[in-house]
Write a protein that holds these residues in place. Structure first.
Motif, short mmCIF file in Angstrom:
data_model
loop_
_atom_site.label_atom_id
_atom_site.label_comp_id
_atom_site.label_asym_id
_atom_site.label_seq_id
_atom_site.Cartn_x
_atom_site.Cartn_y
_atom_site.Cartn_z
N ASP A 561 0.85 -1.39 0.06
CA ASP A 561 0.02 0.00 -0.10
C ASP A 561 0.86 1.15 0.13
N VAL A 562 1.52 1.44 -0.89
CA VAL A 562 2.58 2.61 -1.25
C VAL A 562 1.80 3.89 -1.20
N ASN A 563 0.80 3.86 -1.85
CA ASN A 563 -0.06 5.01 -1.59
C ASN A 563 -0.68 5.29 -0.52
N GLY A 564 -0.90 4.43 0.27
CA GLY A 564 -1.50 4.71 1.41
C GLY A 564 -0.42 5.19 2.59
N LEU A 565 0.77 4.80 2.36
CA LEU A 565 1.98 5.25 2.96
C LEU A 565 2.20 6.56 2.66
N LYS A 566 2.34 6.94 1.34
CA LYS A 566 2.37 8.44 0.91
C LYS A 566 1.36 9.17 1.91
N ASN A 567 0.03 8.86 1.88
CA ASN A 567 -0.98 9.81 2.37
C ASN A 567 -0.69 9.94 3.90
N LEU A 568 0.05 9.05 4.62
CA LEU A 568 0.45 9.28 6.10
C LEU A 568 1.46 10.36 6.16
#
Length: 745
Positions: A561-568
C-alpha cells in the motif's frame, strides 16, 4: 533432478578463462566485438562475494543442487567465514560437501575430505589442532561447476566438480610419500557440532557412513557412500585415536585411506550424499555418477549452468557489468537446495523419512530475505521449479503444523521474522504456477497468521505489537501486515470473503504505528502511547523495535500500500522529501550497530534486505528519476567484480536477485502482486527465454548512463504507468526504454 548430458558441440567448448577466474581478473577484461560468441560461463566468477561480508563460497555445485563441494578455511567461528571460506584466508582444512551461500549464520560443512602425504595423526600436532595445508591464491581456480587448488608443500593438485547429489573429487599426487586421504566426520565449524558419526569399510574401494550433527539446524543427519577409483587400505580413528575393525560409531570419527599404488598417481572419488539413508546415497551415485569420469561430470555440470544462465542473454560491450550480472545469476540459482533422493526419500520436518511423490523436495528457505526478489525471479526463469518449491513448503506444513519461516535441512530455525512463505505461495498461485489445492494453501497461510507466539497474537489483539510485550515490535507489525495482505488476496481469489475482509483489515494495521509528528514508524505501548526516548538512528542488534535496522530503514516497509503510506506523510512532496533525506542524512548511528547494516548511503542500507525496495518508491511519484539515480548509484557502488564486491551478505541469493532485476530495469516492490515497478535498465539489450521458448526482449535507446528514462513502450505501445505485469512479461514481446537528459533538482 535428473542428470543431464551435454548434447551439442557448443557445450564442449570449455573456455580457459572460465576456469581461470581469480582476484583481479574481472577488472582486467577487455571489450569484445558484439558479433563474437562468448560462452556465458566465462562471465561467472565464483570468487565474487567470498571476501568482505559476502559470505559466498567458490566450490563446485549445480543449480539448486544438494551438494556444494567447496574448500573450508580455518574459520574459528568468525562471522565472515559462515560459508566455511573467506578469500583472505590461505589455510585449507579440506573439502566438505554442504555449504551455505551468503547467510549470516554458519552451519553444514559436512563430510570433510583432505588429501595428504604425511603421517596421521602426527600431522595434527600443530597450532591449528587439525590437518591443514597452505596454498597460494594464484594456484586456486574456480568456475561454474568446478574448483581446483594446488598444494605446493604436498605437491597435490585437488579438483572438484558435482552432480545434483554427488560430489566428485580428483587428486593428483606429484611428490614423494604415500598418497592418503582423510575423511573427517567430527570436523565442525561455526555453530555446528557432530553428535553421532559412523563409518563402515565395505571393501577396498567403498566407504559408507553418516554424520549427525546439531547447530543452527538442531538435528541434521547426512548419509554418504564414497566410491574410489583405486584400491585403498583403511585405518579408522576415534578422535585421532586408532581403533581396530572395519566400522566405528562415535561422536567424532575419522578414516585415513592409503593408496600404495595409483594409476598415474591420481585417484577419483565419488561421494553420494542423502538426508534419508546410506542406500539413498548409493542410489544417487548409481543414477547420477555411475562411472569414474571426472571430466565428463565437469562437462555435465557446466552444461547445466550454461542452460540455466542462458535463460537471460545480455548484449552489451561492458564486460565487467556482464561479469557482475552473470555471477549474480549464478549466486541466485544456488538455492533452495534439492533435498530428496533420486528415489524421492527425504528427511522430514517431523524427523521421519518421507517420499516426495511426483515432485522434488527442496530445503533452505531463507524467506525473510528471498521472498522479496529471489522467489519472484524464479517465477520468471524457472516457472516449473516453483511448483516443487510450493509443494516442499506444504510438505513442511504437513509435517510440522506450520509453514516454514527459515527452513534449514527440515529444521525450523525461526531466526528471522514474518511468515513470508505466505507471499511466496500466494504469488505462485496467482501466477498459475502451483497445482496445490488453493483451499489448503489458504488454510496453511491462516495457520501461520494465527499463531500464539512471536507477537502474532498481540498483533491481532491490538492492531500492532506493543513494544514492552515483544522485541522487534515495529518490524514484526509491518511485516505481519504485509503477509496478511497476501492472505487476503488469496482469499479473494478463491471466493472466501470473510477471510478477505478480516485479513484486509489486519493488513492496514501498519497505519497504527506511523507517528506523523516525527514522520517515522514508531513503537507504541499497550496503552497506545508512543515509546519514549525515540531516535530514528538508534540501533541495538535484535533487541529494539526494529529487526537489524532502525526507524529510517523500516518506515518504508509497506509494499502492499505505497499510496497509503504516501498519504500518511500528508502529501506526495512530503513523501519525496523524506525519501530524499533517507539518502542524504548522516550515516552515523548510535547503539549496538549490527554488522548486517552495511552498504550505507545516508541511512539507506543496501547490505540488508529491509531497504531493497526503497529506491523504487520514487516510481510512485512524479519524480521517478530520483529513484533511477539511486538505482544506478547502488548498482555501481554496492556491486563490484571483486571478492569483496558485495555490500553485505548475499543472503541465499537475495542480494544478487536485486542486482538482476535492477539491471533488467524493474523490480517487484510488492513481491506478490504480479507487478514489476520500473527503474532503469543497465544493458543495451537483454532477452529473456521464457516457458515454451518464448522470448521477451528489453532494450534501451539513447542512454548515456547519465540521463533518465523518458518513455517506456511495450510492443510499440506507450505505457502510462509505473510497471509491467507478470502476464505481460511471460509472453513474447519487447520492452523499450527511451532516455533523455534532465536537470537535477
Amino acid at each position: 533432478m535428473k542428470k543431464r548430458i551435454m548434447l551439442s558441440a557448443a557445450a564442449l567448448l570449455l573456455t580457459l578463462g572460465c576456469s581461470q577466474n581469480q582476484l583481479g581478473k574481472s577488472n582486467s577484461k577487455q571489450s569484445v566485438k558484439p558479433e563474437q560468441t562468448v560462452d556465458v560461463l566465462s562471465y561467472v566468477d565464483p570468487f565474487i562475494g567470498t571476501g568482505g561480508h559476502g559470505h559466498t563460497f567458490p566450490g563446485a555445485t549445480v543449480p539448486f543442487g544438494m551438494v556444494q563441494l567447496s574448500p573450508d578455511n580455518l574459520t574459528k567461528e568468525r562471522w565472515d567465514w559462515t560459508s566455511g571460506y573467506h578469500y583472505s584466508d590461505d589455510t585449507l582444512l579440506g573439502f566438505s560437501h554442504t555449504h551455505l551461500s551468503g547467510t549470516g549464520v554458519g552451519d553444514l560443512l559436512d563430510i570433510l575430505v583432505m588429501p595428504f602425504v604425511s603421517n596421521y595423526p602426527e600431522n595434527t600436532n600443530n597450532d591449528v589442532g587439525h590437518l591443514y595445508a597452505k596454498y597460494q591464491k594464484e594456484d586456486e581456480k574456480a568456475s561454474a561447476g568446478y574448483y581446483s587448488v594446488y598444494l605446493p608443500q604436498e605437491d597435490i593438485k585437488a579438483e572438484l566438480t558435482a552432480t545434483a547429489r554427488v560430489g566428485v573429487h580428483r587428486y593428483h599426487f606429484g611428490g614423494e610419500g604415500t598418497p592418503q586421504i582423510l575423511v573427517d566426520l567430527g570436523y565442525a565449524q561455526n555453530f555446528d557440532k557432530a553428535v553421532d558419526t559412523y563409518f563402515r569399510i565395505e571393501n577396498n574401494t567403498t566407504l559408507v557412513g553418516y554424520r549427525k550433527s546439531t547447530g543452527w539446524a538442531k538435528f541434521q543427519p547426512v548419509y554418504f557412500v564414497m566410491e574410489f577409483s583405486e584400491a585403498f587400505s583403511a585405518q579408522l580413528f576415534n578422535e585421532k585415536k586408532m581403533v581396530s575393525g572395519d566400522s566405528i560409531q562415535a561422536e567424532k570419527s575419522e578414516a585415513v585411506l592409503s593408496f600404495a599404488q595409483l594409476n598415474n598417481k591420481s585417484v577419483t572419488v565419488k561421494v553420494g550424499i542423502s538426508y534419508a539413508s546410506i542406500e539413498g546415497a548409493r542410489k544417487n551415485i548409481a543414477i547420477e555418477a555411475p562411472f569414474f569420469d571426472f571430466d565428463k561430470t565437469k562437462l555435465a555440470a557446466e552444461s547445466l549452468w550454461r542452460d540455466q544462465l542462458n535463460k537471460i542473454q545480455v548484449k552489451d560491450n561492458n564486460e565487467i557489468e556482464k561479469t557482475k550480472f552473470y555471477t549474480a545469476l549464478y549466486h541466485a540459482f544456488m538455492a533452495p537446495h534439492l533435498f530428496s533422493d533420486a528415489n524421492g526419500e527425504y528427511y522430514g520436518a517431523d524427523g521421519k523419512t518421507h517420499v516426495a511423490e511426483g515432485y522434488n523436495r527442496y530445503t533452505l528457505f531463507s524467506l525473510w530475505d528471498t521472498f522479496r526478489a529471489l522467489h519472484p525471479l524464479l517465477t520468471i526463469t524457472n516457472p516449473k521449479l516453483v511448483d516443487d518449491l510450493i509443494k516442499s513448503m506444504m510438505a513442511f506444513y504437513d509435517e510440522s503444523g506450520v509453514l516454514p519461516t527459515w527452513d534449514l535441512m527440515s529444521n525450523e530455525t525461526d531466526v528471522m521474522i514474518g511468515y513470508h512463505a505466505v507471499p511466496v505461495i500466494v504469488d505462485a498461485y496467482l501466477k498459475g504456477l502451483t497445482t496445490v489445492d488453493p483451499e489448503k494453501l489458504l488454510q496453511a497461510s491462516k495457520t501461520s497468521a494465527m499463531q500464539n507466539k512471536f507477537g502474532i497474537d498481540l498483533f491481532d489483539k491490538y492492531g500492532y505489537i506493543p513494544s514492552e510485550l515483544e522485541v522487534e515490535a515495529v518490524s514484526k507489525s509491518l511485516e505481519y501486515a504485509y503477509d496478511d495482505w497476501a492472505i487476503a488476496e488469496l482469499a479473494k481469489a478463491i471466493g472466501k470473503d470473510d477471510d478477505y475482509q478480516y485479513f484486509t483489515k489486519r493488513a492496514q494495521s501498519y497505519k497504527n504505528l506511523f507517528d506523523k509528528r516525527v514522520g517515522f514508524m514508531r513503537g507504541k505501548d499497550q496503552s497506545g502511547q508512543w515509546v519514549e526516548n525515540f531516535s530514528p538512528t538508534h540501533v541495538d542488534h535484535r533487541t529494539t523495535d526494529y529487526t537489524e535496522a532502525n526507524a529510517w530503514q523500516y518506515t518504508w516497509f509497506v509494499p502492499h500500500d505505497v499510496n497509503g503510506l504516501k498519504n500518511l506523510f500528508g502529501s506526495e512532496q512530503a513523501f519525496i522529501n523524506k525519501l530524499d533525506q533517507l539518502f542524504t542524512v548522516s550515516s552515523e548511528m548510535e547503539g549496538d550497530v549490527s554488522p548486517d547494516i552495511s552498504g550505507l548511503i545516508g541511512q539507506y542500507a543496501h547490505g540488508n534486505e529491509p531497504c531493497h525496495h526503497i529506491p523504487y518508491l520514487y516510481a510512485f511519484t512524479d519524480q521517478k528519476w530520483k529513484g533511477e539515480a539511486r538505482i544506478k548509484e547502488i548498482r555501481k557502488t554496492m556491486y563490484r567484480a571483486d571478492p569483496d564486491g558485495l555490500a553485505g551478505n548475499d543472503d541465499v541469493g537475495q542480494m544478487s536477485a536485486w542486482y538482476i532485476f535492477s539491471s533488467l530495469g524493474f523490480y517487484p516492490v510488492n513481491p506478490a502482486d504480479g507487478k514489476y515497478i520500473f527503474g532503469t535498465p543497465l544493458f543495451d539489450e537483454v532477452t529473456l527465454t521464457l516457458a515454451n521458448d518464448q522470448k521477451f526482449t528489453i532494450k534501451q535507446l539513447g542512454s548515456t548512463g547519465e540521463n533518465f528514462v523518458d518513455n517506456i513502450d511495450l510492443n510499440g505501445q506507450k505505457l502510462n504507468r509505473n510497471h509491467i505485469t507478470h502476464d505481460e512479461l511471460k509472453r513474447s514481446g519487447h520492452l523499450t526504454f527511451s532516455f533523455q537528459s534532465r536537470e537535477r533538482d
